[in-house]
Design a protein around this motif. Structure first.
Motif, PDB file in Angstrom:
ATOM      1  N   SER A  33       0.822  -1.219   0.000  1.00 18.83           N
ATOM      2  CA  SER A  33       0.000   0.000   0.000  1.00 18.83           C
ATOM      3  C   SER A  33       0.853   1.265   0.000  1.00 18.83           C
ATOM      4  O   SER A  33       0.362   2.343  -0.318  1.00 18.83           O
ATOM      5  CB  SER A  33      -0.882   0.018   1.249  1.00 18.83           C
ATOM      6  OG  SER A  33      -0.061   0.110   2.410  1.00 18.83           O
ATOM      7  N   LYS A  35       1.945   2.561   2.725  1.00 23.72           N
ATOM      8  CA  LYS A  35       1.670   3.279   3.985  1.00 23.72           C
ATOM      9  C   LYS A  35       2.889   3.412   4.890  1.00 23.72           C
ATOM     10  O   LYS A  35       3.123   4.465   5.473  1.00 23.72           O
ATOM     11  CB  LYS A  35       0.563   2.560   4.768  1.00 23.72           C
ATOM     12  CG  LYS A  35      -0.832   2.879   4.251  1.00 23.72           C
ATOM     13  CD  LYS A  35      -1.873   2.065   5.001  1.00 23.72           C
ATOM     14  CE  LYS A  35      -3.197   2.057   4.265  1.00 23.72           C
ATOM     15  NZ  LYS A  35      -3.996   0.873   4.622  1.00 23.72           N
ATOM     16  N   ASN A 183      -0.507  -3.761   3.706  1.00 21.19           N
ATOM     17  CA  ASN A 183      -1.859  -3.247   3.554  1.00 21.19           C
ATOM     18  C   ASN A 183      -2.628  -2.999   4.847  1.00 21.19           C
ATOM     19  O   ASN A 183      -3.758  -2.546   4.832  1.00 21.19           O
ATOM     20  CB  ASN A 183      -2.694  -4.196   2.682  1.00 21.19           C
ATOM     21  CG  ASN A 183      -3.129  -3.470   1.421  1.00 21.19           C
ATOM     22  OD1 ASN A 183      -3.431  -2.275   1.483  1.00 21.19           O
ATOM     23  ND2 ASN A 183      -3.139  -4.157   0.299  1.00 21.19           N
ATOM     24  N   SER A 184      -2.011  -3.303   6.006  1.00 22.03           N
ATOM     25  CA  SER A 184      -2.739  -3.111   7.255  1.00 22.03           C
ATOM     26  C   SER A 184      -2.378  -1.746   7.851  1.00 22.03           C
ATOM     27  O   SER A 184      -1.420  -1.103   7.440  1.00 22.03           O
ATOM     28  CB  SER A 184      -2.438  -4.278   8.199  1.00 22.03           C
ATOM     29  OG  SER A 184      -1.775  -3.846   9.341  1.00 22.03           O
ATOM     30  N   GLU A 185      -3.171  -1.284   8.817  1.00 25.26           N
ATOM     31  CA  GLU A 185      -2.941   0.021   9.448  1.00 25.26           C
ATOM     32  C   GLU A 185      -1.857  -0.064  10.516  1.00 25.26           C
ATOM     33  O   GLU A 185      -1.288   0.927  10.917  1.00 25.26           O
ATOM     34  CB  GLU A 185      -4.239   0.541  10.090  1.00 25.26           C
ATOM     35  CG  GLU A 185      -5.302   0.990   9.102  1.00 25.26           C
ATOM     36  CD  GLU A 185      -4.830   2.058   8.126  1.00 25.26           C
ATOM     37  OE1 GLU A 185      -4.019   2.923   8.508  1.00 25.26           O
ATOM     38  OE2 GLU A 185      -5.250   2.002   6.960  1.00 25.26           O
ATOM     39  N   GLU A 186      -1.654  -1.286  11.021  1.00 24.08           N
ATOM     40  CA  GLU A 186      -0.708  -1.463  12.119  1.00 24.08           C
ATOM     41  C   GLU A 186       0.482  -2.313  11.694  1.00 24.08           C
ATOM     42  O   GLU A 186       0.417  -3.047  10.713  1.00 24.08           O
ATOM     43  CB  GLU A 186      -1.411  -2.138  13.302  1.00 24.08           C
ATOM     44  CG  GLU A 186      -2.445  -1.247  13.945  1.00 24.08           C
ATOM     45  CD  GLU A 186      -3.027  -1.880  15.189  1.00 24.08           C
ATOM     46  OE1 GLU A 186      -3.457  -3.038  15.099  1.00 24.08           O
ATOM     47  OE2 GLU A 186      -3.026  -1.216  16.243  1.00 24.08           O
ATOM     48  N   SER A 204       0.205   1.790  15.478  1.00 26.38           N
ATOM     49  CA  SER A 204      -0.133   2.298  14.147  1.00 26.38           C
ATOM     50  C   SER A 204       1.149   2.564  13.355  1.00 26.38           C
ATOM     51  O   SER A 204       2.205   2.797  13.944  1.00 26.38           O
ATOM     52  CB  SER A 204      -0.932   3.597  14.269  1.00 26.38           C
ATOM     53  OG  SER A 204      -0.070   4.657  14.607  1.00 26.38           O
ATOM     54  N   LYS A 205       1.052   2.515  12.044  1.00 29.32           N
ATOM     55  CA  LYS A 205       2.234   2.738  11.210  1.00 29.32           C
ATOM     56  C   LYS A 205       2.820   4.137  11.427  1.00 29.32           C
ATOM     57  O   LYS A 205       4.031   4.326  11.337  1.00 29.32           O
ATOM     58  CB  LYS A 205       1.906   2.486   9.736  1.00 29.32           C
ATOM     59  CG  LYS A 205       1.772   0.993   9.436  1.00 29.32           C
ATOM     60  CD  LYS A 205       1.553   0.682   7.978  1.00 29.32           C
ATOM     61  CE  LYS A 205       1.499  -0.841   7.791  1.00 29.32           C
ATOM     62  NZ  LYS A 205       1.184  -1.246   6.420  1.00 29.32           N
ATOM     63  N   ARG A 206       1.979   5.099  11.736  1.00 26.35           N
ATOM     64  CA  ARG A 206       2.457   6.469  12.012  1.00 26.35           C
ATOM     65  C   ARG A 206       3.311   6.510  13.270  1.00 26.35           C
ATOM     66  O   ARG A 206       4.396   7.097  13.285  1.00 26.35           O
ATOM     67  CB  ARG A 206       1.271   7.426  12.174  1.00 26.35           C
ATOM     68  CG  ARG A 206       0.761   8.026  10.872  1.00 26.35           C
ATOM     69  CD  ARG A 206       0.076   9.354  11.143  1.00 26.35           C
ATOM     70  NE  ARG A 206       1.038  10.386  11.507  1.00 26.35           N
ATOM     71  CZ  ARG A 206       1.612  11.205  10.620  1.00 26.35           C
ATOM     72  NH1 ARG A 206       1.321  11.123   9.345  1.00 26.35           N
ATOM     73  NH2 ARG A 206       2.462  12.124  11.032  1.00 26.35           N
TER      74      ARG A 206
END
Ligand code: C5P
Length: 226
Positions: A33, A35, A183-186, A204-206
């Motif tokens: 993704s 991300k 593709n996941s948020e974490e 979280s990726k952030r």
């Protein structure tokens, strides 16, 4: 994240998948993704770095104060990475680069012959250049960080990849756990160096990107102060 942590540093990051054409309408790619790479670019910019983000085809907004270079194929990404790492301090290879591309791109759409009994189609694939290893092999190379997505023996394979691609650090990612990674948020990762290992728990990726940039800056400062 400390705002002056990477002040004056030039950071280049690759993110997302690459796309390798088969014919004018079809391609080979993967589910990356982008991300994690975009979050790392945002965190590096927040830490005061001048950031160039070399992005494969993804649907993500460009983080603030980040220079974005869009590419499609692995070879485009390789060219852009070699160019933009001239005079750079750090390189993070976060992209899921396609390992192979079709040897030739058909000039017109490949048609299936309705009268043929043949149920198969052969597409010959050839190896793509390794972007992160090519950057690590440059004269005056930056501090180089790669990723290792593995389903088993995660740390062992990461250490092997660290040596083989001559990286300074590698971010090991267990992709057998589908709640993290692709593709996941974490995500949850272990940062591995020649004599360094630190695991960052799932978040979280952030948030993870902020922690990673802090640890990477620490390790970079340790190496460059020697
Ligand atoms: O060998 P593997 O694909 O598992 O290595 C992953 C690391 O290598 C990632 O940092 C990825 O961005 C990088 N890579 C690359 N060019 C390739 C293949 C992988 O930069 N052609």
């Amino acid at each position: 994240l400390e705002s002056g942590l990477l002040a004056g540093k030039k950071v280049v990051i690759t993110a997302g998948p690459t796309r390798e054409a088969i014919d004018p309408v079809r391609y080979i790619s993967n589910h990356s993704s982008g991300k994690m790479g975009f979050a790392l670019a945002a965190a590096a910019a927040e830490a005061g770095a001048t950031v160039t983000l070399i992005a494969g085809p993804v649907h993500l907004p460009t983080p603030e104060r980040v220079q974005r270079v869009d590419v499609i194929t692995a070879r485009d990404m390789h060219t852009a990475a070699m160019e933009h790492t001239e005079g750079s301090d750090l390189f993070i290879g976060c992209a899921a680069v396609a390992d192979y591309r079709p040897e030739t791109i058909a000039e017109s759409k490949i048609k299936k012959d309705p009268n043929s009994p043949d149920q198969t189609l052969d597409i010959k694939l050839v190896r793509n250049p390794d972007v992160v290893a090519s950057v690590a092999a440059k004269d005056n190379r930056p501090f180089v960080i790669g990723f290792a997505a593995e389903t088993h023996n995660v740390i062992e394979y990461a250490q092997d990849k660290l040596k083989r691609k001559k990286l300074d650090l590698i971010i090991a990612n267990d992709v057998s756990d589908t709640s993290i990674g692709f593709n996941s948020e974490e995500n949850a990762v272990t940062l591995v160096g020649a004599d360094f290992e630190e695991t960052l728990d799932k978040c979280s990726k952030r948030q993870l990107a902020g922690h990673l940039i802090e640890l990477i800056a620490q390790q970079y400062n340790l190496q460059t102060s020697n």
